[in-house]
Each structure stands twice: as C-alpha cells, then as structure tokens.
Design a protein around this motif. Structure first.
Motif, PDB file in Angstrom:
ATOM      1  N   LEU A 164       0.817  -1.211   0.000  1.00 25.31           N
ATOM      2  CA  LEU A 164       0.000   0.000   0.000  1.00 25.31           C
ATOM      3  C   LEU A 164       0.848   1.256   0.000  1.00 25.31           C
ATOM      4  O   LEU A 164       2.033   1.227   0.353  1.00 25.31           O
ATOM      5  CB  LEU A 164      -0.901   0.007   1.246  1.00 25.31           C
ATOM      6  CG  LEU A 164      -1.835  -1.191   1.419  1.00 25.31           C
ATOM      7  CD1 LEU A 164      -2.561  -1.089   2.761  1.00 25.31           C
ATOM      8  CD2 LEU A 164      -2.826  -1.274   0.268  1.00 25.31           C
ATOM      9  N   PRO A 165       0.249   2.402  -0.369  1.00 20.37           N
ATOM     10  CA  PRO A 165       0.935   3.689  -0.204  1.00 20.37           C
ATOM     11  C   PRO A 165       1.216   3.957   1.274  1.00 20.37           C
ATOM     12  O   PRO A 165       0.549   3.404   2.152  1.00 20.37           O
ATOM     13  CB  PRO A 165      -0.066   4.698  -0.788  1.00 20.37           C
ATOM     14  CG  PRO A 165      -0.963   3.903  -1.659  1.00 20.37           C
ATOM     15  CD  PRO A 165      -1.046   2.542  -1.047  1.00 20.37           C
ATOM     16  N   PRO A 166       2.203   4.796   1.584  1.00 20.41           N
ATOM     17  CA  PRO A 166       2.603   4.990   2.988  1.00 20.41           C
ATOM     18  C   PRO A 166       1.466   5.399   3.907  1.00 20.41           C
ATOM     19  O   PRO A 166       1.320   4.854   5.010  1.00 20.41           O
ATOM     20  CB  PRO A 166       3.681   6.075   2.890  1.00 20.41           C
ATOM     21  CG  PRO A 166       4.249   5.912   1.524  1.00 20.41           C
ATOM     22  CD  PRO A 166       3.117   5.499   0.653  1.00 20.41           C
ATOM     23  N   SER A 167       0.641   6.370   3.515  1.00 25.33           N
ATOM     24  CA  SER A 167      -0.428   6.833   4.414  1.00 25.33           C
ATOM     25  C   SER A 167      -1.464   5.740   4.646  1.00 25.33           C
ATOM     26  O   SER A 167      -1.956   5.567   5.773  1.00 25.33           O
ATOM     27  CB  SER A 167      -1.098   8.075   3.830  1.00 25.33           C
ATOM     28  OG  SER A 167      -0.159   9.131   3.719  1.00 25.33           O
ATOM     29  N   ALA A 168      -1.801   5.012   3.601  1.00 24.39           N
ATOM     30  CA  ALA A 168      -2.765   3.928   3.759  1.00 24.39           C
ATOM     31  C   ALA A 168      -2.187   2.797   4.601  1.00 24.39           C
ATOM     32  O   ALA A 168      -2.887   2.187   5.417  1.00 24.39           O
ATOM     33  CB  ALA A 168      -3.193   3.409   2.385  1.00 24.39           C
ATOM     34  N   ALA A 169      -0.909   2.488   4.418  1.00 20.14           N
ATOM     35  CA  ALA A 169      -0.283   1.427   5.216  1.00 20.14           C
ATOM     36  C   ALA A 169      -0.268   1.790   6.692  1.00 20.14           C
ATOM     37  O   ALA A 169      -0.460   0.924   7.556  1.00 20.14           O
ATOM     38  CB  ALA A 169       1.132   1.181   4.714  1.00 20.14           C
ATOM     39  N   ALA A 170      -0.062   3.072   7.013  1.00 26.57           N
ATOM     40  CA  ALA A 170      -0.046   3.477   8.420  1.00 26.57           C
ATOM     41  C   ALA A 170      -1.396   3.271   9.078  1.00 26.57           C
ATOM     42  O   ALA A 170      -1.475   2.975  10.278  1.00 26.57           O
ATOM     43  CB  ALA A 170       0.389   4.933   8.533  1.00 26.57           C
ATOM     44  N   LEU A 171      -2.486   3.407   8.313  1.00 27.62           N
ATOM     45  CA  LEU A 171      -3.816   3.217   8.889  1.00 27.62           C
ATOM     46  C   LEU A 171      -4.047   1.786   9.352  1.00 27.62           C
ATOM     47  O   LEU A 171      -4.816   1.556  10.293  1.00 27.62           O
ATOM     48  CB  LEU A 171      -4.885   3.600   7.861  1.00 27.62           C
ATOM     49  CG  LEU A 171      -5.101   5.096   7.600  1.00 27.62           C
ATOM     50  CD1 LEU A 171      -6.042   5.295   6.429  1.00 27.62           C
ATOM     51  CD2 LEU A 171      -5.646   5.772   8.851  1.00 27.62           C
ATOM     52  N   THR A 172      -3.414   0.807   8.717  1.00 29.73           N
ATOM     53  CA  THR A 172      -3.666  -0.588   9.067  1.00 29.73           C
ATOM     54  C   THR A 172      -3.187  -0.925  10.480  1.00 29.73           C
ATOM     55  O   THR A 172      -3.652  -1.903  11.068  1.00 29.73           O
ATOM     56  CB  THR A 172      -2.966  -1.521   8.066  1.00 29.73           C
ATOM     57  OG1 THR A 172      -1.549  -1.293   8.125  1.00 29.73           O
ATOM     58  CG2 THR A 172      -3.450  -1.271   6.650  1.00 29.73           C
ATOM     59  N   ALA A 173      -2.265  -0.156  11.028  1.00 31.01           N
ATOM     60  CA  ALA A 173      -1.733  -0.470  12.361  1.00 31.01           C
ATOM     61  C   ALA A 173      -2.596   0.052  13.492  1.00 31.01           C
ATOM     62  O   ALA A 173      -2.461  -0.419  14.626  1.00 31.01           O
ATOM     63  CB  ALA A 173      -0.323   0.108  12.489  1.00 31.01           C
ATOM     64  N   LEU A 174      -3.483   1.006  13.226  1.00 31.05           N
ATOM     65  CA  LEU A 174      -4.169   1.694  14.313  1.00 31.05           C
ATOM     66  C   LEU A 174      -5.165   0.821  15.078  1.00 31.05           C
ATOM     67  O   LEU A 174      -5.132   0.793  16.319  1.00 31.05           O
ATOM     68  CB  LEU A 174      -4.861   2.948  13.778  1.00 31.05           C
ATOM     69  CG  LEU A 174      -3.914   4.001  13.166  1.00 31.05           C
ATOM     70  CD1 LEU A 174      -4.709   5.205  12.679  1.00 31.05           C
ATOM     71  CD2 LEU A 174      -2.879   4.423  14.200  1.00 31.05           C
ATOM     72  N   PRO A 175      -6.097   0.086  14.408  1.00 29.40           N
ATOM     73  CA  PRO A 175      -7.066  -0.702  15.211  1.00 29.40           C
ATOM     74  C   PRO A 175      -6.399  -1.748  16.098  1.00 29.40           C
ATOM     75  O   PRO A 175      -6.751  -1.893  17.264  1.00 29.40           O
ATOM     76  CB  PRO A 175      -7.956  -1.346  14.137  1.00 29.40           C
ATOM     77  CG  PRO A 175      -7.794  -0.486  12.928  1.00 29.40           C
ATOM     78  CD  PRO A 175      -6.385  -0.003  12.957  1.00 29.40           C
ATOM     79  N   GLY A 176      -5.426  -2.481  15.549  1.00 30.40           N
ATOM     80  CA  GLY A 176      -4.764  -3.501  16.347  1.00 30.40           C
ATOM     81  C   GLY A 176      -3.977  -2.918  17.496  1.00 30.40           C
ATOM     82  O   GLY A 176      -3.931  -3.499  18.594  1.00 30.40           O
ATOM     83  N   ALA A 177      -3.346  -1.756  17.277  1.00 32.46           N
ATOM     84  CA  ALA A 177      -2.584  -1.128  18.348  1.00 32.46           C
ATOM     85  C   ALA A 177      -3.490  -0.670  19.483  1.00 32.46           C
ATOM     86  O   ALA A 177      -3.128  -0.766  20.664  1.00 32.46           O
ATOM     87  CB  ALA A 177      -1.796   0.057  17.796  1.00 32.46           C
ATOM     88  N   VAL A 178      -4.672  -0.194  19.156  1.00 43.44           N
ATOM     89  CA  VAL A 178      -5.605   0.256  20.189  1.00 43.44           C
ATOM     90  C   VAL A 178      -6.208  -0.931  20.935  1.00 43.44           C
ATOM     91  O   VAL A 178      -6.441  -0.863  22.154  1.00 43.44           O
ATOM     92  CB  VAL A 178      -6.708   1.122  19.557  1.00 43.44           C
ATOM     93  CG1 VAL A 178      -7.789   1.467  20.574  1.00 43.44           C
ATOM     94  CG2 VAL A 178      -6.112   2.401  18.978  1.00 43.44           C
ATOM     95  N   LEU A 179      -6.433  -2.043  20.231  1.00 44.22           N
ATOM     96  CA  LEU A 179      -7.050  -3.207  20.860  1.00 44.22           C
ATOM     97  C   LEU A 179      -6.054  -4.092  21.596  1.00 44.22           C
ATOM     98  O   LEU A 179      -6.460  -4.979  22.349  1.00 44.22           O
ATOM     99  CB  LEU A 179      -7.765  -4.045  19.795  1.00 44.22           C
ATOM    100  CG  LEU A 179      -9.006  -3.407  19.166  1.00 44.22           C
ATOM    101  CD1 LEU A 179      -9.530  -4.278  18.039  1.00 44.22           C
ATOM    102  CD2 LEU A 179     -10.079  -3.178  20.210  1.00 44.22           C
ATOM    103  N   ALA A 180      -4.761  -3.883  21.389  1.00 43.68           N
ATOM    104  CA  ALA A 180      -3.761  -4.744  22.031  1.00 43.68           C
ATOM    105  C   ALA A 180      -3.847  -4.622  23.545  1.00 43.68           C
ATOM    106  O   ALA A 180      -4.114  -3.547  24.081  1.00 43.68           O
ATOM    107  CB  ALA A 180      -2.363  -4.366  21.552  1.00 43.68           C
TER     108      ALA A 180
END
Length: 537
Positions: free
Chosen positions: A87-103
């Motif tokens: 993915l493009p950089p900005s879109a790739a960064a979005l993929t980490a947010l839900p899992g990081a918050v739910l960890a």
C-alpha cells in the motif's frame, strides 16, 4: 509507570502529531486510497491482537493474566510489513491503528500506553512503506499472472523490514529514556540486536503474504500464511511462559529467605545485580549473564535450612551454631539440585564462600579450583554487605568497600573479579537500597533527653522495637568477653565483608550504642589479611 513523567508526555504527544500527519493524506477526498485492502489488513491485524484481551484465549495460547498477554502482541508484524509492501505509505499506516488500540496493556496507565503504541506502529509502517516505494517494491511484487521479480524483490523487502525495525528501536529507546529516566546508553542498549532477527522473519512472512495477495489467488490465499506463523508464535509464547515460571520460582525462593532472615532483605537482588555487572565486564554473553544473575540472587537460599533461632540470634554463637551456619551452601545446593534451568548457578551457590587461599568452606577449594561463577558471586556478596545499611551496621562508601576488596584480592577474592567490579562501578555507578526495614531517609533526630549527672547516656533505639531492646539488654550485658575480645558476638552479622566498618565513623554528637563485635577468624585456617567471612547477609 503509574505517573507518566512530563518528558514522556511530550514525546507521546509529538509522536501522535507526527502519526496523525502521516495518515492524513489517505483520508483526504480524492486520495484514491485502496480502502478494501486497508480495511482487510487492518481487520486481520486487529483480530490477531484480540486473543490477548480475552483471558481464556490468552491462557490457551500461552499467556494469561500473570504471565502477560498472549502471542498477539508484536507477533504479527508480518501483516503490517505486508501492508508496507502493498500500500501507499499513508494507507499502510492506517492498518496499524485498530490492532494497536485493541492490544492488551500489561501495566497502567492504559490510555497513554495504547496511544504510544498506535503512534509508534503507525510511524514505523509509514517509514517502511516510503522505503519500499522508493525501491519500486510494488512493481517488483508483480500483479495477477505476472511473476514477482526475484531475487530483486528481496532488496526492497529487506530494506522495508530494516526501516520498520529501526524506527521501532529509536522510539522504544526514547520512551525508555523519558518514561523510566534511563541514560541514553542504557535506554537503547541491546534493542536493535534483539530485534533484527525477529523482524527479518516477519519481513519474509510479509513478502509471502504480499506475493500471494497480488497473485491470481487473491487475498484469501494470502491469509493462509498466518497459520504457520501463528503456530510458531504459540511456540514462542510457550517458551516465554516457561521463562516466566522460572522467574516466579526464583522470586518465591528469595522471598522465603528474606522473610526468614529479616536482616538481609533486598540483599539477594542486589548481589544478583552486582554479579551481572562483573560478568558483563568480563565479556560473558547474554545466556551466561542470566545464569550468573540467578546465582547471585539464590546464593543464600540455603539459609532456609538453618534454624531461625540461629539466624536471628543476637548473642554470641556457639561452635555448634557456627557449624550449622556454615552448612548453608550445601543446603542451598541440595535445594536447587533438581532445578535444571539454573545450570552452573548451582555451583556458585555451593562454593561462594570458598577463598582463593583455600581457607574457605565448605570444601576448602583454592584458586581456580573455585568455579568462575562462585568467584563472581563472592565479590558481589562482599561488596553489597559492606555498602548496604543494616540494623546492626552502617553502610560504607563505595570507594571504601572497593579499597577493602582490593586489599583482600588474591587471598580471599579473585583479583580479576575485583578489578571488573571496579571498572563496572566507575562506568555505571551503584545505587544501594536500605534493608532490614530501615527507612530510606533517616528520620530527624530528636534532642537527647535530660539525664541526671553521673548517669550514662541512653543509646538510641534502632529499627528494632524498644520492647525488644529492653528484653535483650540483659543478654547483651552478660555476653562473655575473652582474650579475643568482641570477636565472639554476632559472627554471622556480615556476609563476606572482610572487616567491619570502624566505630570512629560515627558522628561525634551521636549517642554511643553498645559496641558491635567483629567476626571471629576461621578456627582452622586463620588468615592474616582478612577475617574469616561469616554469613548473616
């Protein structure tokens, strides 16, 4: 950390601002963000992190409330690296947010930790994706029937994984330095070396996921990469669970010793820390450092086999009681003989009271017949005995303790170990802790009570209660004195400290307490350099 320091809050706030700026381009209208891929990868990563928040699943996967989260935390970076490759950089960064918050969060406060983790992962994925884009990784992966460009695709994959690892390492060291107030040297020490190999494996798994994602089989086939990766994570979790059980075993034994011998509370942990300082200065690798730490922590575990009345006796010990005390290394060795993970630490527990001149116990080993770990622990034990404050003695300065160790080097201690401790303390310093339930900061003195002329001054009560002092005063008064003087009383009061701190170090205005006796030299092998080391540590 229960209270987040101001410097750590500033770092977290800056990281959140930069992370928000990194994902903002993907949220703008007309950004052509591939939302189907972003949402699917974000959901996969979040699902991988969820078992750690559900206790039954965490326990089944090898974690639990006592041991920490399951294998989800940090175990599925391959999904994030696949997003960085696809993915493009900005879109790739979005993929980490839900899992990081739910960890799951191991320690409070939860909100700052989750915010920091989300910003940390978003920045790492964003930077890794930029490196992948610069090296033309999306074209090298191929699309549909087009095959990937091997072996060139390994170059952007490796660079992406390395960038991801470097960003995480820099940010992790920064939060250690600010939140835990560590020095920069200790905050970043070892982080990169421990992270390179796992992130390389995650990078290869991410490459397989990206290749299958771009192939004719589609995203569903790419998800099958997670199955073997999850099994390997389960194996790692089992290893960490076993390691946590080892640590719990060590803590239980140390707490039992501390409860039985109240005079040496905290001594075992400090001896373990000093032993690691010496071993690291000698160039021992990480597995051996762990073993020598166990040896230092458990060196006095044999005191569990010594009668409590002997350990806590205030008056002079009889020869029979001395012989009982000197059996504690053998007791300790018998106690830990069946604990396989201790390895060579068991020999240190047995021989840490041997002396270089052969006059030690229990077997009178001499020079290099004494195991290396035992020589390390002997120096660490004596150093802490001299530099820690007890209910019966005042702490000596570090320089004075080192000078005493150097004086006894070659006769009682290994000169290599003494020199290594001196170098380590010069580099890292030493933080002593108060033991035997004494306050960390002395309470202000009250003016001495008026007394009638001709009456002797009344000594100040120490950490012990006044009732205990009154009950034991007759015993002290009746303690016999011989030609050897005060050497008969409290022979076990100091570990391997060569000599007792001089009484002249007291402040002139301090009321004089009853004199504390010195340990008696070994009856069978007297040594002209240092008194016989005895054990109340």
């Amino acid at each position: 950390m229960m209270v987040v320091p101001r410097s750590a809050r500033v770092l977290i706030g800056c990281a959140l601002l930069v992370a928000a700026a990194s994902v903002l381009p993907a949220l703008r209208p007309g950004a052509h963000t591939p939302w189907h891929a972003v949402l699917l990868l974000a959901a996969v990563y979040a699902v991988c992190e969820l078992p750690g928040r559900w206790p039954p699943a965490a326990r089944a996967l090898g974690g639990g409330p006592a041991e920490g989260p399951g294998p989800g935390t940090g175990s599925f970076f391959a999904v994030l690296l696949a997003a960085a490759l696809l993915l493009p950089p900005s879109a790739a960064a979005l993929t980490a947010l839900p899992g990081a918050v739910l960890a799951p969060v191991e320690q409070p406060p939860a909100a700052p930790r989750r915010a920091w983790r989300a910003a940390q992962l978003a920045l790492a994925v964003w930077a890794a994706a930029h490196v992948g884009q610069a090296l033309q990784c999306p074209g090298a992966l191929g699309r549909g029937p087009d095959t990937p460009d091997f072996p060139y695709v390994l170059l952007p994959t490796g660079a992406t994984a390395l960038t991801f690892c470097l960003v995480l390492t820099v940010l992790e060291g920064g939060i250690r330095a600010t939140a835990e107030r560590r020095s920069p040297r200790t905050a970043w020490r070892g982080l990169l070396g421990r992270s390179l190999a796992p992130h390389a494996v995650h990078g290869l798994a991410g490459l397989m996921t990206a290749v299958l994602w771009r192939s004719t089989h589609g995203p569903v086939a790419a998800l099958f990469v997670l199955l073997p990766m999850y099994i390997s994570c389960w194996g790692f979790a089992q290893y960490h669970r076993e390691r946590a059980a080892h640590q719990a075993t060590i803590r239980a034994l140390v707490q039992a010793v501390d409860i039985k011998d109240r005079y040496t509370r905290g001594h075992s942990e400090r001896v373990g820390r000093a032993s690691v300082l010496i071993a690291r200065e000698l160039g021992m690798d990480e597995p051996r450092l762990e073993v020598v730490r166990f040896a230092g922590i458990l060196h006095d575990v044999g005191k569990l086999g010594v009668p409590t009345r002997v350990l806590r006796k205030d008056g002079p010990l009889t020869p029979e009681e001395r012989r009982i005390i000197e059996l504690h290394p053998e007791y300790g060795h018998e106690m830990v003989r069946g604990i396989a993970f201790l390895g060579e630490a068991r020999t240190a527990i047995l021989h840490h009271h041997e002396r270089m001149d052969g006059s030690g116990y229990p077997y009178g080993l001499k020079g290099h017949q004494i195991p290396e770990y035992a020589r390390v622990v002997a120096v660490a034990d004596a150093f802490d005995a001299m530099t820690s404050t007890r209910s019966y003695s005042r702490a000596r300065p570090v320089e004075t303790a080192l000078a005493e160790l150097e004086r006894c080097a070659g006769s009682q201690f290994d000169p290599r170990m003494v020199a290594a401790l001196g170098r380590a303390l010069h580099r890292h310093g030493w933080q002593t802790e108060v033991t035997a339930d004494e306050p960390a900061v002395p309470a202000p003195r009250t003016p001495p009570a008026r007394r009638e002329p001709g009456h002797p001054p009344r000594p100040e009560p120490g950490p012990r209660s006044r009732a205990q002092d009154r009950a034991q005063a007759p015993n002290r008064a009746q303690a016999p004195t011989t030609a050897q003087g005060p050497a008969q009383a409290r022979p076990e009061a100091r570990s391997q400290a060569p000599v007792q701190a001089p009484a002249q170090s007291r402040a002139p205005s301090e009321p004089q307490a009853p004199p504390q006796p010195h340990p008696q030299p070994h009856p069978v092998a007297p040594h002209p350099v240092a008194p016989r080391p005895q054990e109340r540590t």
